[in-house]
Design a protein around this motif. Structure first.
Motif, short mmCIF file in Angstrom:
data_model
loop_
_atom_site.label_atom_id
_atom_site.label_comp_id
_atom_site.label_asym_id
_atom_site.label_seq_id
_atom_site.Cartn_x
_atom_site.Cartn_y
_atom_site.Cartn_z
N ASP A 240 0.78 -1.25 0.00
CA ASP A 240 0.00 0.00 0.00
C ASP A 240 0.81 1.30 0.00
O ASP A 240 0.28 2.35 -0.30
N ILE B 164 -6.84 -5.66 -3.43
CA ILE B 164 -6.34 -4.44 -2.79
C ILE B 164 -7.53 -3.84 -2.06
O ILE B 164 -8.54 -3.52 -2.67
N SER C 212 -6.32 3.15 -1.31
CA SER C 212 -6.33 2.66 -2.69
C SER C 212 -7.62 3.07 -3.40
O SER C 212 -7.62 3.41 -4.58
#
Lengths: 1003, 91
Positions: A337, A363, A368
């Motif tokens: 990340d 993810i 994100s």
């Protein structure tokens, strides 16, 4: 300056203060606060140098001390020139000059670039394999290899800067002023610990100080604001000393650390005059808190080394801290990340992100989603398979990763970019911890080595301890420091932390490519050009130990010590060998963490302060009288006194002749002198010398030989019985301290029952030796009250006397074989008594002589010099000095060893005299002695230990040690020299006045 | 670099001291009565242990006194320091 790369945002950059500097002869501008790297990036310069082996174009990769590529030559041709400086650590100043290394004729066109094309024939171990045969060709190979070896140029003249060493003692040392270091320092200092906080950067706060992200907050404030207040608070603490630009180089046992403090490197040259440049801090801390943070890992894929490829966290630092964009069309490539934080920093300033390539399938984090909302395309479960652009990246190609991450599938997509940020997760900076002797453990879940067993009173906190989320860092820091310092009050009330990051990571040490590995160049060690291919080759060739693979491939052996790629090397080894990570351990982390300058290491110990000089009280007279000096131990001894352009040989011949013909004078003050007192002094001397001492009368002197317990000659000298229980022992100049140490050892540990006290008085007395047929006349003028008649003052006796009411001791002892006197007087009268002797001896042509003449005169008499005619393998019997070894004494040091089977061998090397057939021929000291030059191999019988031309005998004389030499008297031997064989005859070692008539002659 | 607690002077830097090899090797009272092997045992044979070792040290740049130290050579931890002639405080 290309303005679209510089953003007005940073409080660390002073935009009102423009700084000009030169790189590769071109003028650029930056701002105060820039590093050379950030200023060059702001000017769009990425290409900084060429790699070591393949001469590939390389650029700035990082923003700190871990930089492998952007190493430059600073100050170019000035006396301050310094190679291998990391551009990421150089703070720019007005007039800075720097240039690229390892390229010719220029970084843009480098002839060595041919090596890149030749790389298929330059695999790991190429030099070892290719240049080993035929062996006799090595010298020719070496000439060319040397030319291409090494990075940068070393300075050709003396360093104009000043350096110094400082000792620091503190209760708590905190290494690293990131968020956890700041908190720890505050807790320590506020609880009464005398604390030192050091950081290698010019600013405090580590990477959190420019963390302006809305996604992680402390007590509802963005991290940087919260931390700034903390820094303000601690800078006022009385108990806390803060040193920035200070890099800890070594962490030794018992919490002893070395750090380098940079004081002037950030200043313009004209402001550095008379200032200390760097300081070596020698820190002894009761407790050490290591908060050295972590280093972002690169990703290992084909052509991952082009200029324009940077660590993702560095791109973030350049934009957040320096306001510099590393490109205008950036792609981020990640497996975790943290690259999304970089993305947010870029997005906020409107810098284009073309895409994010993420190894992960899933993810799932706030940050994100936020990045995606900003229309950034995210390629999930993708990897970069190749990059393009020779001097700057301009394109990448990507492919989808298979489920197991070992292969790529599907079609290749090409994406344009001018900068690629890579993030492979984080490696705790455990270097200092392991240097101190700490043991690491491997944490499987995120594939990191973290501290496990602490060898001293120390602790690691923050991300160097494997805590990567803000929440973990703060919570664990508070908890561990409270426990470590045993304090009640943490100084922090409740801390609320919000973090938008997900810590998941998809770790693939070597990313797959669509090409076979043999056709790829995936760099693991950027500086040394070691690729994954090289590591695999090493394993195929049978290397198993990580330490061997390291040396064979040179992975991790550059100036950056593999700070970026070592983990990947370990990973690739364990994957290829099919073993578990952590089983191999790591390579050894050795100091220094970052390179130290030689200046820092030597500090003020340069020039005449390099070592201590000991000068005799008469030293100034020798200087005034044109003496040449030689070093004997730390002493400066007068060597010879050339007159009217004499060379050494001529001066020594003249001095030697005068000493025997009329009178000579020698400064013998350097001889070691030990004052021995106590009721058991005689017994003590019996035990330490080979000869007997009980019967020596008060007022008499005796020569003694001291052995080691192994029977080998250790020291010699004359000892005088000053009183019933009082002796003065003399030792050799070089052996004084060791002899005293040895005697103390026996007294304290073997014979504590003896009533004996030892005291060094070497420096307390000046010793003047007057010798020769006229010595009596001279001394009688200097000390008229002293009865010098041979009956009252015979050879080997001593008298108390006075010179102008100053007490002195006069010994009639001789090292030259001449009638001579040794005057010992309180050191501060030494020079005046010497001058008195010179005056008294004027009519007798009294001649000052130095150590060389002393050596010649004693060699004429066959007297040994311990350490010249002996080494640690000569017994008194070998020296033909049986006469001095008491047969009657029950014991003395070394006695038993004199009849070990080895020491009674007849064919031991024994001291003999050597006379050349041609009396003019002078042998070389150290030359080998043989009997038969035709025998193959030639048998070495011994070597020449002392050799002179004797002006008194008018022939060449020498001493040497020869196997079985005792029984070779009159035999012919050969000294083979480069251009001839010299014939010698074995002789008695006493060449001159064998009967000792001169000593006892009536004068 | 060790911090050594000299029994006479207190805690000092290692650079003030000199190591003097294995401790508790007693010089034979009557060397002349020993065989070559027995004498060699005293003269040359040393244990050189990886682990806890009994050593002699000398405060050579201080009080010049010799003393004994028990040190773990594998991690340099000093277990005890005691004067010459004293019994080791730990086994």
């Amino acid at each position: 300056m290309s303005n679209n790369l510089r953003f007005k945002t940073s409080k660390f950059i002073d935009e009102t203060y423009r700084v000009s500097f030169k790189f590769n002869n071109k003028k650029y501008f930056g701002f105060k606060g820039d590093t050379l790297a950030s200023a060059l990036l702001a000017n769009g310069v990425h290409l900084l140098g060429r790699s070591f082996k393949y001469h590939r174009p390389r650029g700035i990769m990082t923003s700190g001390s871990e930089e492998p590529n952007a190493i430059i030559q600073l100050h170019d041709n000035s006396s301050r020139t310094e190679p291998n400086v990391r551009a990421t650590e150089v703070e720019i100043y007005e007039g800075l000059v720097a240039s690229s290394q390892n390229c010719w004729p220029s970084v843009n066109f480098d002839v060595g670039g041919i090596n890149n094309l030749l790389s298929p024939i330059l695999p790991a171990g190429f030099y070892y394999k290719t240049f080993m045969w035929p062996a006799s060709f090595w010298e020719k190979y070496e000439y060319f290899i040397r030319k291409s070896a090494g990075l940068g140029k070393s300075p050709k003249v003396a360093d104009p800067d000043i350096y110094e060493h400082n000792y620091i003692h503190c209760d708590v040392l905190v290494i690293g002023a990131g968020i956890s270091g700041i908190m720890a320092a505050k807790m320590a200092a506020k609880n009464g610990f005398k604390t030192l906080l050091v950081d290698e950067k010019s600013h405090l706060g580590g990477s959190s100080i420019y963390d302006n992200s809305e996604f992680s907050k402390i007590n509802n404030q963005i991290t940087s604001s919260w931390l700034e207040k903390e820094i303000n608070e601690i800078s006022k603490l009385k108990n806390l000393e803060i040193k920035t630009r200070t890099s800890v180089a070594a962490f030794h046992g018992y919490n002893f650390l070395l750090a380098r403090e940079n004081l002037t490197d950030h200043l313009p040259i004209n402001q550095r005059e008379n200032k200390v440049r760097q300081r070596l801090l020698k820190i002894r801390a009761k407790k050490v808190i290591t908060a050295t943070g972590s280093i972002e890992r690169p990703l290992i894929f084909n052509n991952n080394d082009r200029p324009g490829i940077l660590l993702s966290s560095s791109i973030k630092k350049y934009i957040d801290l320096y306001g510099v964009a590393c490109g205008e069309n950036i792609i981020l490539f990640t497996n975790n990340d943290t690259a999304y934080e970089t993305a947010m920093s870029l997005i906020q300033r409107g810098i284009k992100i073309n895409a994010i390539i993420d190894n992960r399938e899933q993810i799932d984090s706030k940050i994100s989603y936020e990045v995606e909302k900003n229309n950034v395309k995210i390629y999930k479960a993708y990897t970069v398979v190749d990059t393009y652009g020779y001097k700057r990246i301009n394109k990448i190609s990507i492919m989808k990763l298979s489920k197991d991450g070992q292969t790529v599938i599907g079609d290749k997509t090409k994406l344009n970019c001018d900068c690629l940020g890579i993030s492979g997760g984080w490696t705790p900076a455990v270097h200092l911890f392991t240097q101190s002797g700490g043991k690491l453990k491997f944490r499987e879940e995120d594939q990191v080595f973290i501290p496990d067993v602490y060898p001293s009173d120390q602790i690691s906190i923050g991300s160097c301890n494997g805590d990567f989320s803000l929440e973990e860092i703060i919570k664990n820091t508070l908890f561990s420091i409270k426990k470590f310092l045993n304090i009640e009050n943490s100084e922090y009330k409740t801390i609320e932390i919000v973090s938008g990051l997900n810590l998941s990571k998809r770790n693939i040490w070597l990313l797959p490519s669509d090409k076979p590995i043999g056709k790829t160049k995936s760099f693991v060690d950027y500086q040394n050009d070691a690729t994954s291919k090289d590591i695999k080759l090493a394993l195929r060739e049978g290397f198993r130990s990580i330490e061997h693979v390291k040396r064979y491939t040179t992975t991790g052996m550059g100036t950056d010590q593999g700070k970026l790629g070592n983990m990947h090397a370990l990973g690739i080894i364990s994957e290829t060998a099919g073993t578990k990570m952590g089983e191999h351990g790591t390579t050894t982390f050795r100091p220094p963490y970052t390179p130290l300058t030689f200046g820092t290491i030597v500090g003020r110990n340069v020039g005449e302060f390099f070592d201590i000089f000991r000068r005799t009280p008469i030293h100034d007279w020798h200087v005034e009288n044109n003496a040449k000096f030689e070093n004997v131990g730390q002493w400066k001894r007068a060597w010879y006194y050339p007159k009217n352009n004499e060379n050494m040989h001529q001066a020594v011949q003249r001095e030697s002749k005068s000493a025997r013909d009329s009178a000579g004078i020698l400064d013998a003050s350097t001889l070691g002198k030990i004052d021995i007192q106590g009721t058991d002094s005689s017994e003590f001397l019996n035990r330490v010398y080979t000869n007997a001492w009980s019967k020596l009368a008060v007022g008499k002197c005796r020569y003694g030989l001291m052995l080691n317990e192994d029977g080998m000659v250790y020291d010699d000298g004359v000892t005088t019985r000053l009183g019933e229980n009082h002796y003065l022992m003399t030792t050799t100049t070089g052996g004084a301290a060791n002899v005293l140490g040895k005697l103390e050892d026996y007294l304290q540990t073997e014979w504590p029952e003896l009533d004996v006290y030892l005291s060094s008085v070497t420096d307390h007395y000046a010793t003047i030796s007057v010798c020769g047929p006229n010595s009596k006349k001279i001394v009688s003028k200097v000390i008229p009250d002293l009865d010098l008649s041979d009956e009252r003052f015979p050879h080997m006796s001593f008298k108390n006397a006075k010179i102008n009411n100053i007490k002195c001791r006069v010994m009639r002892i001789s090292f030259t074989g001449e009638h001579s006197y040794e005057i010992n007087i309180q050191a501060n009268y030494g020079k005046s008594v010497w001058e008195k002797c010179m005056k008294a001896g004027k009519d007798f042509n009294i001649t000052p002589y130095g150590t060389e003449t002393m050596h010649l005169l004693r060699a004429e008499k066959g007297f040994i010099i311990v350490g010249q005619d002996t080494d640690a393998t000569m017994t008194p019997i070998d020296l033909q000095m049986d006469w001095i070894v008491s047969k009657k004494k029950f014991d003395f040091i070394g006695k038993r060893s004199l009849y070990r089977s080895d020491t009674i061998r007849e064919d031991r090397k024994q001291l003999v005299g050597l006379l050349t057939e041609n009396p003019k021929e002078i042998l070389e000291e150290g030359a080998q002695i043989v009997a038969d030059v035709k025998k193959s191999p030639v048998e070495m019988l011994g070597h020449v230990t002392s050799s002179y031309y004797s002006p008194n005998l008018k022939k060449s004389i020498a001493l040497g040690v020869v196997k079985g030499g005792k029984n070779m008297l009159g035999q012919k031997l050969i000294i083979p020299m480069e251009d001839k064989n010299i014939n010698v005859i074995v002789a008695d070692p006493v060449f001159f006045d064998k009967e000792g008539e001169r000593l006892n002659a009536k004068l | 670099m060790f911090l050594i607690n000299c029994p006479f002077c207190g805690e000092r830097e290692q650079s003030e001291f000199k190591a003097g090899g294995e401790a508790h090797i007693i010089r034979p009272k009557q060397p002349t009565e020993l065989s070559d092997d027995e004498w060699a045992e005293y003269l040359f044979m040393r244990k050189n242990i990886k682990g806890v070792q009994f050593e002699r040290w000398n405060h050579v740049h201080g009080c010049r006194k010799w003393f004994n130290m028990i040190r773990d050579t594998s991690n340099d931890q000093i277990k005890a320091i005691y004067k010459m002639g004293e019994k080791p405080p730990v086994k």
